[in-house]
Every structure is written in C-alpha cells, then in structure tokens.
Scaffold this motif. Structure first.
Motif, PDB file in Angstrom:
ATOM      1  N   ARG A   1       0.839  -1.194   0.000  1.00 44.79           N
ATOM      2  CA  ARG A   1       0.000   0.000   0.000  1.00 44.79           C
ATOM      3  C   ARG A   1       0.880   1.253   0.000  1.00 44.79           C
ATOM      4  N   LYS A   2       0.415   2.282  -0.662  1.00 49.22           N
ATOM      5  CA  LYS A   2       1.217   3.508  -0.750  1.00 49.22           C
ATOM      6  C   LYS A   2       1.453   4.119   0.624  1.00 49.22           C
ATOM      7  N   ASP A   3       0.456   4.078   1.514  1.00 51.10           N
ATOM      8  CA  ASP A   3       0.647   4.664   2.839  1.00 51.10           C
ATOM      9  C   ASP A   3       1.619   3.841   3.683  1.00 51.10           C
ATOM     10  N   VAL A   4       1.692   2.547   3.432  1.00 42.58           N
ATOM     11  CA  VAL A   4       2.669   1.699   4.133  1.00 42.58           C
ATOM     12  C   VAL A   4       4.073   1.991   3.604  1.00 42.58           C
ATOM     13  N   LEU A   5       4.198   2.171   2.303  1.00 39.94           N
ATOM     14  CA  LEU A   5       5.483   2.524   1.707  1.00 39.94           C
ATOM     15  C   LEU A   5       6.036   3.808   2.312  1.00 39.94           C
ATOM     16  N   ALA A   6       5.140   4.725   2.662  1.00 36.20           N
ATOM     17  CA  ALA A   6       5.563   6.010   3.224  1.00 36.20           C
ATOM     18  C   ALA A   6       6.272   5.850   4.565  1.00 36.20           C
ATOM     19  N   ARG A   7       6.086   4.716   5.223  1.00 38.03           N
ATOM     20  CA  ARG A   7       6.753   4.492   6.511  1.00 38.03           C
ATOM     21  C   ARG A   7       8.225   4.144   6.351  1.00 38.03           C
TER      22      ARG A   7
ATOM     23  N   PHE B   1      19.046  -5.810  -4.975  1.00 36.23           N
ATOM     24  CA  PHE B   1      18.279  -6.459  -6.040  1.00 36.23           C
ATOM     25  C   PHE B   1      16.996  -7.104  -5.534  1.00 36.23           C
ATOM     26  N   LYS B   2      16.889  -7.315  -4.232  1.00 37.43           N
ATOM     27  CA  LYS B   2      15.696  -7.948  -3.685  1.00 37.43           C
ATOM     28  C   LYS B   2      14.868  -6.900  -2.970  1.00 37.43           C
ATOM     29  N   ILE B   3      14.175  -6.095  -3.760  1.00 39.20           N
ATOM     30  CA  ILE B   3      13.439  -4.953  -3.235  1.00 39.20           C
ATOM     31  C   ILE B   3      12.230  -5.390  -2.412  1.00 39.20           C
ATOM     32  N   CYS B   4      11.688  -6.553  -2.675  1.00 40.09           N
ATOM     33  CA  CYS B   4      10.566  -7.060  -1.872  1.00 40.09           C
ATOM     34  C   CYS B   4      10.995  -7.216  -0.416  1.00 40.09           C
ATOM     35  N   LEU B   5      12.100  -7.898  -0.184  1.00 40.44           N
ATOM     36  CA  LEU B   5      12.617  -8.083   1.168  1.00 40.44           C
ATOM     37  C   LEU B   5      12.950  -6.743   1.805  1.00 40.44           C
ATOM     38  N   GLU B   6      13.570  -5.858   1.042  1.00 38.28           N
ATOM     39  CA  GLU B   6      13.958  -4.535   1.541  1.00 38.28           C
ATOM     40  C   GLU B   6      12.743  -3.750   2.037  1.00 38.28           C
ATOM     41  N   LEU B   7      11.686  -3.717   1.232  1.00 40.13           N
ATOM     42  CA  LEU B   7      10.507  -2.939   1.600  1.00 40.13           C
ATOM     43  C   LEU B   7       9.744  -3.568   2.754  1.00 40.13           C
ATOM     44  N   TYR B   8       9.644  -4.887   2.763  1.00 40.52           N
ATOM     45  CA  TYR B   8       8.931  -5.539   3.863  1.00 40.52           C
ATOM     46  C   TYR B   8       9.604  -5.216   5.195  1.00 40.52           C
ATOM     47  N   ALA B   9      10.934  -5.267   5.204  1.00 42.71           N
ATOM     48  CA  ALA B   9      11.669  -5.012   6.445  1.00 42.71           C
ATOM     49  C   ALA B   9      11.670  -3.530   6.808  1.00 42.71           C
ATOM     50  N   LYS B  10      12.014  -2.663   5.844  1.00 45.87           N
ATOM     51  CA  LYS B  10      12.187  -1.242   6.151  1.00 45.87           C
ATOM     52  C   LYS B  10      10.855  -0.525   6.400  1.00 45.87           C
ATOM     53  N   CYS B  11       9.770  -1.036   5.836  1.00 40.43           N
ATOM     54  CA  CYS B  11       8.458  -0.420   6.061  1.00 40.43           C
ATOM     55  C   CYS B  11       7.745  -1.025   7.266  1.00 40.43           C
ATOM     56  N   ARG B  12       8.441  -1.902   7.977  1.00 40.09           N
ATOM     57  CA  ARG B  12       7.931  -2.493   9.226  1.00 40.09           C
ATOM     58  C   ARG B  12       6.567  -3.155   9.023  1.00 40.09           C
ATOM     59  N   CYS B  13       6.455  -3.926   7.961  1.00 39.27           N
ATOM     60  CA  CYS B  13       5.188  -4.597   7.667  1.00 39.27           C
ATOM     61  C   CYS B  13       4.943  -5.746   8.637  1.00 39.27           C
TER      62      CYS B  13
ATOM     63  N   LYS C   1      23.536  -8.105   4.810  1.00 35.53           N
ATOM     64  CA  LYS C   1      24.358  -7.559   5.900  1.00 35.53           C
ATOM     65  C   LYS C   1      23.783  -6.238   6.396  1.00 35.53           C
ATOM     66  N   GLU C   2      23.397  -5.369   5.448  1.00 32.34           N
ATOM     67  CA  GLU C   2      22.841  -4.076   5.823  1.00 32.34           C
ATOM     68  C   GLU C   2      21.503  -4.234   6.539  1.00 32.34           C
ATOM     69  N   LEU C   3      20.666  -5.161   6.071  1.00 31.12           N
ATOM     70  CA  LEU C   3      19.368  -5.382   6.696  1.00 31.12           C
ATOM     71  C   LEU C   3      19.505  -5.971   8.095  1.00 31.12           C
ATOM     72  N   TYR C   4      20.400  -6.928   8.247  1.00 29.49           N
ATOM     73  CA  TYR C   4      20.612  -7.499   9.579  1.00 29.49           C
ATOM     74  C   TYR C   4      21.129  -6.436  10.548  1.00 29.49           C
ATOM     75  N   THR C   5      22.033  -5.588  10.083  1.00 31.47           N
ATOM     76  CA  THR C   5      22.566  -4.521  10.936  1.00 31.47           C
ATOM     77  C   THR C   5      21.468  -3.548  11.339  1.00 31.47           C
ATOM     78  N   ASP C   6      20.560  -3.262  10.409  1.00 27.92           N
ATOM     79  CA  ASP C   6      19.481  -2.321  10.676  1.00 27.92           C
ATOM     80  C   ASP C   6      18.362  -2.922  11.512  1.00 27.92           C
ATOM     81  N   GLN C   7      17.954  -4.134  11.177  1.00 29.74           N
ATOM     82  CA  GLN C   7      16.786  -4.744  11.813  1.00 29.74           C
ATOM     83  C   GLN C   7      17.124  -5.550  13.066  1.00 29.74           C
ATOM     84  N   MET C   8      18.271  -6.199  13.050  1.00 28.10           N
ATOM     85  CA  MET C   8      18.678  -7.082  14.163  1.00 28.10           C
ATOM     86  C   MET C   8      20.157  -6.860  14.448  1.00 28.10           C
ATOM     87  N   PRO C   9      20.511  -5.734  15.055  1.00 32.76           N
ATOM     88  CA  PRO C   9      21.920  -5.395  15.256  1.00 32.76           C
ATOM     89  C   PRO C   9      22.700  -6.405  16.087  1.00 32.76           C
ATOM     90  N   TRP C  10      21.979  -7.211  16.852  1.00 27.54           N
ATOM     91  CA  TRP C  10      22.642  -8.215  17.682  1.00 27.54           C
ATOM     92  C   TRP C  10      22.946  -9.493  16.917  1.00 27.54           C
TER      93      TRP C  10
END
Length: 303
Positions: free
Chosen positions: A208-214, A223-235, A268-277
């Motif tokens: 959803r566009k409003d979810v993307l805004a988060r 290259f895996k934008i699906c995974l990136e958006l699911y994680a970064k938009c806190r879905c 690596k970047e996603l793990y550092t951002d989402q699960m720093p431990w």
C-alpha cells in the motif's frame, strides 16, 4: 528478472519518501484521458531488453482483470507502468501502440540511472494508485494472478502481499535449472530471520502507498526490493498468493555473480538495521562451533 542492471547510486525521488535527488527521465504517457482519481491500483514493471514481452504481458494482464467475475478491479481503475532503463529495443514504441489501442499503459525511460530496485521505486513514485504492485517483465510472473494479488492487498488489514513460489500445491517448472532452484532456496534461508514471508526473494509483490511512506533509508541499490521494503516499512500484516513459476519466454536471464554479491551485501545491511545483535551473535556461535570441532577432533585423534 531485471538483475543485470548497473546499480545507480542516486536515491529515488518520491514525495512520500522524503527529499532525494534524481536524474532527469523521459516519460512517454498513455494517450488515455484518465484522471488520477479513477486509478486505484498501479502495476509496475521494471524492464531491460524485454521488448518482446511487452505486448503479451499487457494484453494478458488486462484480459485477466476484465474476465474476473465479481472483481472490483478492471481496466478502468488499474494502470500499468513500465520502467525501462533505456533498452532501445522497441519497448517504447510497443507501449505507445498499446496506449493508442486503449490500454491504460505508459512507460518511463530512464537515461541516466540503472538498477532493479531503483526502477521499482521510481515506478512507485510515479504511480497514481494507492495499491502498488510489482512484477517482472519476463512473463515468469503470470499476469493472470494480478487480480488475485490486488484483491488480497485491498483487504482491510493487509499491508503487503506476495506471489509465492512455495505455496501449497505449487510446482516449479521442470525446465527451471537446478542451480537456479538451489540459489533461490539458499537465498531464502539466509533471509529467514528477517521475515516470515515464504518467498522473500520474489519480485511479484504489492504494498500500500501509505505503508510505503513508513519506509526509512530504503536501499535502492539492492536487487531484492521485496525483502527490503517488507523489512524497512515495518510490515506485519501480509497475504500470500501461490503461483507456478514458469521459465523465461523471451530475452535472457540477468542473474550473475555480481548479483549474488550484492544480495549478500544487502542482507548484511538489513541485519545490521533490523537485528543489530544478530551478526555478533552469529560470529560468536561460529567461533564456538569451530573451537568445539577442533576440541572433539583432538579428543578422537588422541584416542
């Protein structure tokens, strides 16, 4: 698959994603006179050298929308946007012909930017619908499944939807190379701690566009934008639609060693951002495992 693109370093400009800089692009619009208010869903198709697939994808997509009984989605409220990285293979002309035939389709030709993820984000930024769907141009994602994904995404609580190759009753095409199947399954396992999605590697997904805004600090180089958006938009609330993954009809696969390296960097970047431990814990675990291996080996050798 669009993965062979040279990744651009520019951030994607989207009014709902903050202030970024973006190169100039050429937009060839549909001749259809449609107001933004009439469009509820936008289907984004990143493409490079996929000219032979443009017409069958568009005609199959809108035939599926119009033939689905009792569906609230049809050609009048769904648009299709190709984001092409200056293929110069006739894609522009084909889209213009389809637009003149009455299909709600247009194309964005990027001349100074490259990359799958940035292409998807650029398409989302240009979309007029509140429901955003992404699919590959190579016809491995069946256009006939688009109505089902849109209906799932339109459900009250759904934030994210994917087309999954690993749903119940789904079979992988027998002609899909074994090494590609192994790579896909390995990549999926590597991302498992980050997401409950059964197929986070898919390029067939919607948000959803409003979810993307988060989303914050979205990486437009991966290259895996699906995974990136699911994680970064806190879905949290998602739906999955099974589909049978076919083999490419026209064009060539873009999977290379560089793509795999980019994916590992993205993880690596996603793990550092989402699960720093997670990475420090993994390092300690491997260190202990190596120590135990040598300790037990020594005990066995000493008898």
């Amino acid at each position: 698959n669009h993965s062979n693109h040279r990744s651009g370093s520019e951030e994607v400009n989207a009014e709902y994603m903050g202030v970024f800089t973006t190169p100039r692009i050429l937009i060839i619009a549909s001749t259809m006179q449609r107001t933004k208010k009439t469009v509820r869903a936008s289907v984004i198709v990143p493409a490079y050298k996929e000219g032979a697939n443009v017409r069958p994808l568009v005609t199959r997509l809108f035939a599926a929308l119009d033939s689905r009984k009792n569906s609230q989605f049809n050609k009048d409220i769904v648009e299709c946007i190709f984001v092409d990285d200056n293929s110069r293979d006739g894609s522009e002309d084909e889209v213009n012909r389809l637009a003149k035939e009455g299909y709600p389709v247009r194309i964005i030709v990027r001349t100074t930017e490259r990359g799958l993820s940035s292409a998807v984000l650029r398409g989302f930024a240009e979309a007029t619908g509140d429901l955003l769907l992404c699919m590959d141009a190579d016809l491995q994602h069946p256009p006939e499944k688009v109505p089902e994904l849109l209906e799932a995404l339109d459900a009250d609580s759904t934030e994210f939807v994917i087309g999954t190759r690993y749903g119940e009753g789904v079979e992988i095409d027998k002609d899909w190379p074994l090494h590609r199947q192994i790579i896909s399954k390995t990549a999926r396992l590597m991302a498992r701690p980050l997401t409950p999605l059964s197929d986070p590697m898919t390029g067939f997904f919607g948000i959803r566009k409003d979810v993307l805004a988060r989303g914050q600090n979205i990486n437009n180089v991966g290259f895996k934008i699906c995974l990136e958006l699911y994680a970064k938009c806190r879905c949290k609330r998602f739906a999955e639609v099974p589909f049978s993954f076919g083999v490419r009809v026209h064009g060539e696969s873009k999977l290379t060693g560089a793509v795999i390296v980019k994916y590992i960097q993205q993880l690596k970047e996603l793990y550092t951002d989402q699960m720093p431990w997670f990475l420090p814990a993994l390092f300690v675990f491997l260190l202990v495992a190596v120590f135990m291996f040598f300790y037990l080996a020594k005990k066995v050798l000493m008898g």
